[in-house]
Design an enzyme around this catalytic site. Structure first.
Site, PDB file in Angstrom:
ATOM      1  N   ASP A 178       7.079  -9.584  -2.368  1.00  0.00           N
ATOM      2  CA  ASP A 178       6.226  -9.052  -1.304  1.00  0.00           C
ATOM      3  C   ASP A 178       4.775  -9.015  -1.766  1.00  0.00           C
ATOM      4  O   ASP A 178       4.477  -8.477  -2.834  1.00  0.00           O
ATOM      5  CB  ASP A 178       6.692  -7.650  -0.907  1.00  0.00           C
ATOM      6  CG  ASP A 178       6.137  -7.235   0.454  1.00  0.00           C
ATOM      7  OD1 ASP A 178       5.736  -8.119   1.231  1.00  0.00           O
ATOM      8  OD2 ASP A 178       6.095  -6.022   0.731  1.00  0.00           O
ATOM      9  N   HIS A 236      -4.961  -3.309   6.019  1.00  0.00           N
ATOM     10  CA  HIS A 236      -3.915  -2.400   5.530  1.00  0.00           C
ATOM     11  C   HIS A 236      -4.255  -1.912   4.124  1.00  0.00           C
ATOM     12  O   HIS A 236      -4.180  -0.711   3.839  1.00  0.00           O
ATOM     13  CB  HIS A 236      -2.558  -3.112   5.540  1.00  0.00           C
ATOM     14  CG  HIS A 236      -1.453  -2.316   4.898  1.00  0.00           C
ATOM     15  ND1 HIS A 236      -0.869  -1.239   5.529  1.00  0.00           N
ATOM     16  CD2 HIS A 236      -0.840  -2.422   3.684  1.00  0.00           C
ATOM     17  CE1 HIS A 236       0.077  -0.731   4.726  1.00  0.00           C
ATOM     18  NE2 HIS A 236       0.107  -1.432   3.613  1.00  0.00           N
ATOM     19  N   ARG A 254      -8.202   6.936  -2.149  1.00  0.00           N
ATOM     20  CA  ARG A 254      -9.528   6.833  -2.769  1.00  0.00           C
ATOM     21  C   ARG A 254     -10.565   6.593  -1.671  1.00  0.00           C
ATOM     22  O   ARG A 254     -11.012   5.463  -1.473  1.00  0.00           O
ATOM     23  CB  ARG A 254      -9.571   5.654  -3.759  1.00  0.00           C
ATOM     24  CG  ARG A 254      -8.598   5.720  -4.916  1.00  0.00           C
ATOM     25  CD  ARG A 254      -8.630   4.442  -5.745  1.00  0.00           C
ATOM     26  NE  ARG A 254      -8.262   3.276  -4.932  1.00  0.00           N
ATOM     27  CZ  ARG A 254      -7.011   2.873  -4.718  1.00  0.00           C
ATOM     28  NH1 ARG A 254      -6.009   3.535  -5.250  1.00  0.00           N
ATOM     29  NH2 ARG A 254      -6.757   1.839  -3.957  1.00  0.00           N
ATOM     30  N   GLU A 266       6.841  -1.651   8.023  1.00  0.00           N
ATOM     31  CA  GLU A 266       5.635  -2.443   7.753  1.00  0.00           C
ATOM     32  C   GLU A 266       5.763  -3.773   8.481  1.00  0.00           C
ATOM     33  O   GLU A 266       6.735  -4.504   8.295  1.00  0.00           O
ATOM     34  CB  GLU A 266       5.446  -2.670   6.237  1.00  0.00           C
ATOM     35  CG  GLU A 266       5.065  -1.390   5.505  1.00  0.00           C
ATOM     36  CD  GLU A 266       4.572  -1.614   4.082  1.00  0.00           C
ATOM     37  OE1 GLU A 266       4.904  -2.655   3.485  1.00  0.00           O
ATOM     38  OE2 GLU A 266       3.837  -0.738   3.574  1.00  0.00           O
ATOM     39  N   GLU A 291       5.106  -7.419   8.835  1.00  0.00           N
ATOM     40  CA  GLU A 291       4.728  -8.517   7.937  1.00  0.00           C
ATOM     41  C   GLU A 291       5.266  -9.836   8.479  1.00  0.00           C
ATOM     42  O   GLU A 291       6.176  -9.862   9.305  1.00  0.00           O
ATOM     43  CB  GLU A 291       5.324  -8.305   6.526  1.00  0.00           C
ATOM     44  CG  GLU A 291       4.970  -6.976   5.895  1.00  0.00           C
ATOM     45  CD  GLU A 291       5.253  -6.921   4.394  1.00  0.00           C
ATOM     46  OE1 GLU A 291       5.446  -7.996   3.786  1.00  0.00           O
ATOM     47  OE2 GLU A 291       5.267  -5.807   3.858  1.00  0.00           O
ATOM     48  N   ASP A 300       9.198  -4.514   6.144  1.00  0.00           N
ATOM     49  CA  ASP A 300       9.384  -3.940   4.805  1.00  0.00           C
ATOM     50  C   ASP A 300       9.480  -2.420   4.950  1.00  0.00           C
ATOM     51  O   ASP A 300       8.507  -1.696   4.754  1.00  0.00           O
ATOM     52  CB  ASP A 300       8.190  -4.347   3.927  1.00  0.00           C
ATOM     53  CG  ASP A 300       8.233  -3.710   2.557  1.00  0.00           C
ATOM     54  OD1 ASP A 300       9.329  -3.380   2.083  1.00  0.00           O
ATOM     55  OD2 ASP A 300       7.147  -3.549   1.950  1.00  0.00           O
ATOM     56  N   ARG A 318       7.792   6.597   2.381  1.00  0.00           N
ATOM     57  CA  ARG A 318       6.462   6.916   1.827  1.00  0.00           C
ATOM     58  C   ARG A 318       6.483   8.071   0.839  1.00  0.00           C
ATOM     59  O   ARG A 318       5.656   8.110  -0.084  1.00  0.00           O
ATOM     60  CB  ARG A 318       5.499   7.251   2.977  1.00  0.00           C
ATOM     61  CG  ARG A 318       5.305   6.145   3.989  1.00  0.00           C
ATOM     62  CD  ARG A 318       4.736   4.900   3.357  1.00  0.00           C
ATOM     63  NE  ARG A 318       4.501   3.863   4.373  1.00  0.00           N
ATOM     64  CZ  ARG A 318       4.214   2.604   4.071  1.00  0.00           C
ATOM     65  NH1 ARG A 318       4.119   2.213   2.812  1.00  0.00           N
ATOM     66  NH2 ARG A 318       4.021   1.722   5.023  1.00  0.00           N
ATOM     67  N   GLN A 345       7.836   6.679  -2.316  1.00  0.00           N
ATOM     68  CA  GLN A 345       6.832   5.756  -2.838  1.00  0.00           C
ATOM     69  C   GLN A 345       5.707   6.498  -3.562  1.00  0.00           C
ATOM     70  O   GLN A 345       5.294   6.132  -4.663  1.00  0.00           O
ATOM     71  CB  GLN A 345       6.264   4.928  -1.680  1.00  0.00           C
ATOM     72  CG  GLN A 345       5.258   3.861  -2.084  1.00  0.00           C
ATOM     73  CD  GLN A 345       4.722   3.080  -0.872  1.00  0.00           C
ATOM     74  OE1 GLN A 345       5.155   3.292   0.261  1.00  0.00           O
ATOM     75  NE2 GLN A 345       3.795   2.184  -1.114  1.00  0.00           N
ATOM     76  N   LYS A 405      11.248   0.933  -1.413  1.00  0.00           N
ATOM     77  CA  LYS A 405      11.170  -0.243  -0.552  1.00  0.00           C
ATOM     78  C   LYS A 405      12.369  -1.182  -0.677  1.00  0.00           C
ATOM     79  O   LYS A 405      12.500  -2.104   0.121  1.00  0.00           O
ATOM     80  CB  LYS A 405       9.886  -1.032  -0.865  1.00  0.00           C
ATOM     81  CG  LYS A 405       8.650  -0.334  -0.320  1.00  0.00           C
ATOM     82  CD  LYS A 405       7.396  -1.024  -0.775  1.00  0.00           C
ATOM     83  CE  LYS A 405       6.166  -0.403  -0.154  1.00  0.00           C
ATOM     84  NZ  LYS A 405       5.872  -0.906   1.200  1.00  0.00           N
ATOM     85  N   THR A 422      15.423  -4.547   3.936  1.00  0.00           N
ATOM     86  CA  THR A 422      14.316  -5.318   4.514  1.00  0.00           C
ATOM     87  C   THR A 422      14.892  -6.088   5.689  1.00  0.00           C
ATOM     88  O   THR A 422      15.925  -6.742   5.542  1.00  0.00           O
ATOM     89  CB  THR A 422      13.725  -6.310   3.481  1.00  0.00           C
ATOM     90  OG1 THR A 422      13.303  -5.568   2.327  1.00  0.00           O
ATOM     91  CG2 THR A 422      12.543  -7.072   4.059  1.00  0.00           C
ATOM     92  N   GLU A 458      -0.579   4.386   8.522  1.00  0.00           N
ATOM     93  CA  GLU A 458      -1.957   4.216   8.989  1.00  0.00           C
ATOM     94  C   GLU A 458      -2.163   4.863  10.353  1.00  0.00           C
ATOM     95  O   GLU A 458      -3.167   5.540  10.584  1.00  0.00           O
ATOM     96  CB  GLU A 458      -2.293   2.719   9.068  1.00  0.00           C
ATOM     97  CG  GLU A 458      -2.315   2.037   7.720  1.00  0.00           C
ATOM     98  CD  GLU A 458      -2.223   0.526   7.848  1.00  0.00           C
ATOM     99  OE1 GLU A 458      -1.092   0.002   7.830  1.00  0.00           O
ATOM    100  OE2 GLU A 458      -3.277  -0.124   7.984  1.00  0.00           O
TER     101      GLU A 458
HETATM  102 CA    CA Z   1       5.050  -4.412   2.116  1.00  0.00          CA
END
Ligand code: CA
Length: 429
Positions: free
Chosen positions: A129, A136, A145, A201, A203, A235, A239, A242, A255, A259, A376
């Site tokens: 991946d 993103h 950050r 996610e 993708e 994916d 969270r 993660q 993750k 999938t 997001e």
């Molecule tokens: Ca991903």
């Protein structure tokens, strides 16, 4: 336009009526997959409208190099062939499915897609991946950050990690909520239990065609030839797991529990009319290093693909409400092209193999209408969204169904779609 031939002719229609005007599978698409007719074993097929054409039955009519490869329950051997052989197969299939004189041969080999079960199209040796969706990467980076969302390597290196091939499943297989170690920022120690922040996610997936020998990189100018086709890829991401586990080695159990992919391989050849220039980099961004730069790839290495994510909760389905559109975006948000991803992956001599699967990374648009994950959309869980049945969501609840879709569009061409990439969340065990 390179690679465009009579199979893309917008005037060409199919003897399979449902294909004409079909939003995903008109005769200009001809995606390849593995399916089981009711009560029968898995076999190769091509999607045409609401039907699937069984390929073993027309093997003798197909080009010699491919005809004998269309009997097993994976397409790896077909994917290992040079693209010229896939072009020959495509031209012959297009002819068989358009010219009414072939009706007697074709019709007995058609199955109603709705009655069939779809399988993975290939035995996936490895799944990798990437992280090339720049919006993103910026959005997620900003959650951690705010002043410096992108790390200094991002504009030099197509960032990726090795995923888990064994847990890739086709659309329609439910996703069991994973258990894992969760530690909220205000908790001193973790607990083990069902993820409380389950996410999707959006993708695209790359299906590898011809591979490379160990120790022999794939030059950027040849990388396109090594891609057999594309799919949608979800994916699924826990969270909370993660956030706790990812340092210092990156994603692991957050993750690799599942999938979901769309089961049809939309071939690189089918997408030829939808190739567009890679969007220019922002002023001041570094140029790609020479091993990642190819003029032709910059001119036509991106795709005009519209992407959409929809969510339906159990309550919405009970009330007969249509799925809620979470986001709409495009595939032009990739900072690196598909060819750059492949060339980079093999640049150290790592051998890629036919049927390997590569995810692009989440493809988010520049604003919230196109965000490709709930992380997001909900700003890290701070901003719930309201669904049509009045429920709210920050992350996915049991019973939620997430559906990804993609449509390729270009002036003067018949749009083609990727088919369903959908799954329902089941409770943790
Ligand atoms: Ca991903």
């Amino acid at each position: 336009m390179s690679g465009v031939d009579e199979t893309h002719d917008p005037k060409r229609t199919s003897l399979v009526e449902s294909a004409n005007g079909h939003s995903d599978f008109p005769i200009q698409n001809l995606p390849l997959g593995i399916f089981s007719p009711p009560g029968h074993h898995a076999r190769p097929g091509v999607a045409i409208g609401d039907m699937i054409l069984e390929l073993s039955g027309v093997g003798a009519l197909l080009p010699e190099t491919v005809g004998h490869l269309l009997t097993g329950n994976t397409l790896n051997a077909l994917m290992a062939l040079p693209s010229a052989d896939r072009v020959a197969l495509r031209r012959r299939l297009s002819e068989l499915l358009s010219d009414p004189t072939h009706r007697e041969i074709v019709e007995p080999l058609l199955h109603k897609a709705a009655d069939c079960v779809m399988h993975l199209p290939a035995a996936i040796g490895d799944y990798t991946d990437f992280y090339v969706g720049i919006h993103h990467a910026t959005n997620v980076g900003a959650l951690f950050r705010p002043d410096n969302p992108l790390l200094p390597n991002y504009k030099y290196v197509p960032i990726g990690y090795h995923g888990r091939a064994s847990s890739v499943r086709p659309s329609g297989v439910p996703v069991v909520r994973p258990n894992g170690q969760r530690k909220a920022p205000d908790e001193d120690t973790p607990t083990f239990g069902p993820s409380r922040r389950l996410d999707y996610e959006l993708e695209l997936g790359i299906w590898m065609g011809q591979g490379n020998e160990l120790g022999h990189p794939i030059p950027i100018g040849e990388a396109r030839e090594h891609i057999a086709g594309y799919c949608l890829l979800n994916d699924w991401s826990a969270r909370d797991v993660q956030a706790w586990e990812y340092q210092p080695l990156g994603p692991f159990l957050a993750k690799n529990f599942h999938t979901t992919i769309s089961p049809w391989i939309v071939t690189a050849e089918a997408l030829a009319p939808f190739r567009i220039a890679q969007p220019p980099r922002a002023e001041g961004d570094p140029a790609p290093l020479p091993y990642l730069f190819d003029e032709a790839d910059q001119r036509s290495g991106a795709f005009a693909l519209e992407l959409e994510v929809r969510l339906s909760s159990a309550a919405m389905r009970d009330q007969g409400l249509p799925p809620f559109v979470l986001s709409r975006g495009s595939a032009t948000t990739m900072y690196w092209t598909m060819a750059q991803i492949v060339a980079h992956h093999a640049s150290n001599g790592c051998n890629l193999q036919p049927g390997d699967l590569i995810g692009t990374g989440t493809l988010s648009g520049p604003d919230e209408s196109g965000f490709g994950s709930l992380l997001e959309i909900s700003q890290g869980g701070k901003k719930p969204l309201t669904l049509p049945a009045g429920e709210t969501r920050t992350f996915l609840l049991d019973g939620d169904e997430v559906t990804l879709s993609a449509t390729a569009r270009a002036d003067g061409h018949v749009p083609i779609g990727f088919g369903a990439c959908s799954a329902v969340i089941l409770p943790a065990v």
